[in-house]
Design an enzyme around this catalytic site. Structure first.
Site, mmCIF file in Angstrom:
data_model
loop_
_atom_site.group_PDB
_atom_site.id
_atom_site.type_symbol
_atom_site.label_atom_id
_atom_site.label_comp_id
_atom_site.label_asym_id
_atom_site.label_seq_id
_atom_site.Cartn_x
_atom_site.Cartn_y
_atom_site.Cartn_z
ATOM 1 N N ASP B 95 0.850 -1.180 0.000
ATOM 2 C CA ASP B 95 0.000 0.000 0.000
ATOM 3 C C ASP B 95 0.888 1.231 0.000
ATOM 4 O OD1 ASP B 95 -2.140 1.752 0.260
ATOM 5 O OD2 ASP B 95 -2.175 1.576 2.443
ATOM 6 N N ASP B 97 0.562 5.268 0.040
ATOM 7 C CA ASP B 97 -0.453 6.270 0.304
ATOM 8 C C ASP B 97 0.188 7.647 0.354
ATOM 9 O OD1 ASP B 97 -2.617 7.768 1.426
ATOM 10 O OD2 ASP B 97 -3.436 5.855 2.133
ATOM 11 N N ASP B 281 3.433 1.116 3.317
ATOM 12 C CA ASP B 281 2.891 0.963 4.663
ATOM 13 C C ASP B 281 3.266 -0.447 5.154
ATOM 14 O OD1 ASP B 281 1.378 0.415 6.898
ATOM 15 O OD2 ASP B 281 -0.370 1.531 6.193
#
Ligand SMILES: [Zn+2]
Ligand SMILES: [Zn+2]
Lengths: 341, 373
Positions: B95, B97, B281
């Site tokens: 992930d 972000d 992440d």
């Protein structure tokens, strides 16, 4: 299963099917108890176990991994197989563990040597095959290095605490980790020990054979002495007990843990000579280095200052604390058991 | 959210799902996956299993979920409670972000909404109207956010391919539907790795846990020849490119590194980790029991679609992931900053009635910056 040559069985006797090997050679266990010539093999087996209890590796008659004569080689294998018979007859788990550990260390040396063998490709191949068969790790050779898949590497290295074993600190390329022969063998150390231990635990226990009673009795009394020798007694705090257990299992204790253990025992007035044997099972044990480091901590060398045992708080941050209710109200492991109110 | 807004969002989502079944598929090995979904203003339903696209589409039409999720893990019994599922393996997933990248642009396109008095203001720690600290921060990610996130995707894929031997065809990049990207790796050698091993992979990808010795620096008697070369593979090569830049500068810079000493070298390694390491992440990759937004489904934080990026270089989420229709809707809008969807500019709105296309109305209502008039 791998088919082994004569000197391979001598190097890696734990790969042989014990019962079958004796049968193939035309011997029964009973003969070893009676025949005065064969009895020598029992002496050798006894010695092999005894040496392991001292944390040493049995020095074999193999010269540079090659047995000079067939009978030397055979005796070599017999002594291993008979050692297992003796151990099973004693039924002492501590002895079996020590023995398996020492035998693993011994095999490790041969594996490393065979992996690094440039002149004899078949030796290298066999070592690679053993590692694949026993531990399902596919090793390949590339540019003077051994390469293993990253996923295999992680599954084994995950329990190592030293930073140099972290994947980020390895040479990684196209899905493979590059290792030296020494590192390759180091990676499977624990599994090798477990393999031998399991093999011994799973071996059938024979009924007592005449001629075996004496060495078995000697080993039992040896193990009793040996148990009292280990210094795990109730008065140690859980962090220290844990550290000792880790070392006894032959697993790696991080530097911070060794520091804690050594400074604790030194503060309890144990001598460097008393403490040093504790580290014998450590995967990277080196007698000279250990003595040097202990003397340094004790202040008997170098600066002359004695290092003190870290506080509970510090140990917590190092994941070395395993507090139990009795640890309430103490700030340093040294206060354990002294301040109970 | 009031019933009025929920009704509007559900209608819009339902229409999307009906019109775009072609975009929403069950993943491979469907029956081994765990599914979950959420409806507007209600809790999560997990531990479901689905057979095929037909069942999925039925679920979408019957429940009109605000969000629908699927596991990256494969289980023997995906619909049983977690400890009875019998975990088999899991795709590797990352992930990225924009909000974790600490970009300077962020303060320009974040607004603060007060939970007490509903005041919407520019980014701050408390409500400028009633001083309450019970606030929600809503981000309307900008082009920089997307471009910077893409850079992390490139860094990540490069390391995955070059170092970890992942095949390019097994990497898929999805826009998350809000502020970043989800990178999926299929059929790799890492499928069976547990959480701790995945954490090691994360450290590798993020350039964390390095020791100076790996890059040639020693505490005692440093040796110039141990330092890496520009053409080295893996991290030693990337390190060289970052620190030396040019091959011709290596010698001079190695001298500097040696004279600055070991601990300064150690610090340098940490400093460059965000530049050369992939900013992912860690928790997402380490968690092997998580469920992820289903590709092709809508993200209720924005009304945008989580969509496969075929050409990530050119990808523009505000063009390519907005699928709701153009029909206009009258809304009461409160948003102090300007934003762009489908090349049209909207805002700023100061608590005013305005008429906007459905996709913009949904976007703003999802961000809690508008209500139905
Ligand atoms: Zn307020
Ligand atoms: Zn931005």
């Amino acid at each position: 299963m791998i088919t082994l040559g004569k000197d391979e069985i001598a190097k890696y006797p734990f790969l042989a099917d014990a019962g079958q090997y004796l049968k193939d050679k035309g011997f029964t266990l009973q003969q070893f108890g009676i025949d005065p010539d064969l009895k020598l093999s029992i002496d050798k087996a006894f010695n092999r176990v005894q040496v392991s209890t001292e944390g040493k590796i049995y020095k074999s008659d193999l010269i540079d991994g090659e047995a000079s004569k067939d009978f030397v080689l055979e005796r070599e294998v017999f002594s291993f197989l008979l050692a297992i018979v003796l151990l099973k007859l004693t039924g002492m788990t501590t002895l079996i563990k020590r023995f398996a550990l020492a035998e693993a260390r011994r095999a490790e040396k041969y594996l490393e040597k065979d992996l690094a063998n440039i002149s004899d490709g078949s030796k290298k191949e066999l070592a690679i095959r053993i590692i694949d068969d026993l531990f399902s790790i596919q090793i390949k050779e590339q540019n003077n290095h051994f390469i293993i898949p990253v996923s295999n590497y992680l599954q084994h290295s995950i329990n190592f605490h030293e930073r140099e074993w972290k994947l980020i600190n390895r040479h990684v390329e196209k899905g493979f980790v590059f290792l030296t022969p020494h590192e390759t063998v180091r990676l499977i150390r624990k599994e090798l020990g477990n393999y031998i231990t399991t093999k011994i635990f799973n071996a059938k226990t024979p009924t007592m054979i005449s001629g075996f009673e004496e060495p078995v009795d000697k080993l039992i009394s040896l193990s009793k002495k040996f148990v009292t020798h280990t210094i795990t007694t109730g008065e140690y705090p859980p962090c220290i007990k844990h550290a000792i257990e880790v070392l006894e299992r032959g697993e790696n204790l991080p530097h911070s843990g060794r520091f804690m253990l050594a400074t604790f025992l030194l503060a309890r007035n144990q001598s460097v000579q008393q403490i040093a044997p504790l580290f014998k099972n450590a995967p990277d044990y080196n007698e000279r280095v250990t003595l040097y480091q202990l003397n340094h901590l004790a202040g008997t060398s170098g600066s002359g200052t004695q290092y003190s045992c870290p506080s509970c708080e510090k140990l917590k941050t190092q994941n070395l604390c395993f507090a139990i209710p009795e640890c309430d109200n103490i700030f340093n492991p040294l206060q354990f058991g002294k301040r109970r109110k | 959210m009031r019933a009025k807004e929920i009704k509007f969002l559900e209608e819009s989502f339902k229409k999307y799902y009906f019109d775009h079944f072609d975009l929403i598929h069950v993943p491979k090995r469907t029956s081994e996956r765990e599914f979950g979904f959420q409806k507007f203003n209600s809790g999560m339903i997990r531990h479901m299993s689905l057979k095929d696209n037909k069942e999925l589409h039925l679920l979408l039409m019957q429940n009109i979920p605000s969000d629908i999720y699927c596991s990256n893990a494969y289980y023997s019994f995906p619909n049983l409670p977690m400890n009875e599922k019998d975990w088999k393996e899991a795709d590797l997933i990352f992930d990225i972000d924009a909000k974790d990248l600490h970009l300077e642009c962020r303060s320009n396109h974040c607004v603060t909404k007060c939970n007490e008095c509903n005041e919407v203001s520019k980014l701050s720690d408390y409500c400028p109207k009633c001083n309450s600290s019970k606030i929600n921060i809503k981000s309307l990610p900008c082009k920089t956010c997307i471009e910077e996130s893409k850079k992390e995707v490139f860094k990540l894929s490069n390391i995955l391919i070059e170092d970890l031997g992942v095949e390019k065809k097994n990497i898929q990049v999805y826009f998350s539907g809000n502020e970043g990207f989800h990178v999926y790796v299929y059929e790799s050698q890492f499928q069976q790795l547990g959480s701790r091993e995945r954490a090691e992979l994360v450290d590798y990808l993020m350039f964390k846990g390095t020791i100076p010795e790996t890059f040639g620096m020693k505490k005692l008697k440093p040796n110039r020849s141990l330092f890496p070369e520009i053409e080295d593979k893996g991290w030693r090569g990337r390190f060289s490119k970052e620190i030396f830049g040019l091959k011709s500068k290596r010698s001079k810079i190695v001298s500097e590194l040696i004279s600055e000493g070991y601990s300064s070298f150690q610090k340098k390694l940490i400093d460059i980790s965000t530049t050369i390491g992939a900013q992912i992440d860690p928790n997402v990759t380490m968690d092997i029991h998580r469920i992820f937004r289903l590709p092709g489904s809508l993200n209720s934080k924005s009304g945008l679609t989580k969509i496969l990026c075929r050409d990530i270089q050119k990808f523009d989420p505000y063009l390519e992931s907005s699928f709701l229709d153009e029909n206009t809707v009258e809304i009461m809008a409160n948003c102090p900053i300007e934003f762009k969807i489908k090349n049209k500019k909207f805002g700023p709105f100061d608590n005013e009635n305005t008429t906007v296309p459905t996709y913009t109305a949904v976007y703003m209502i999802c961000k809690n910056l508008a209500t139905i008039s």
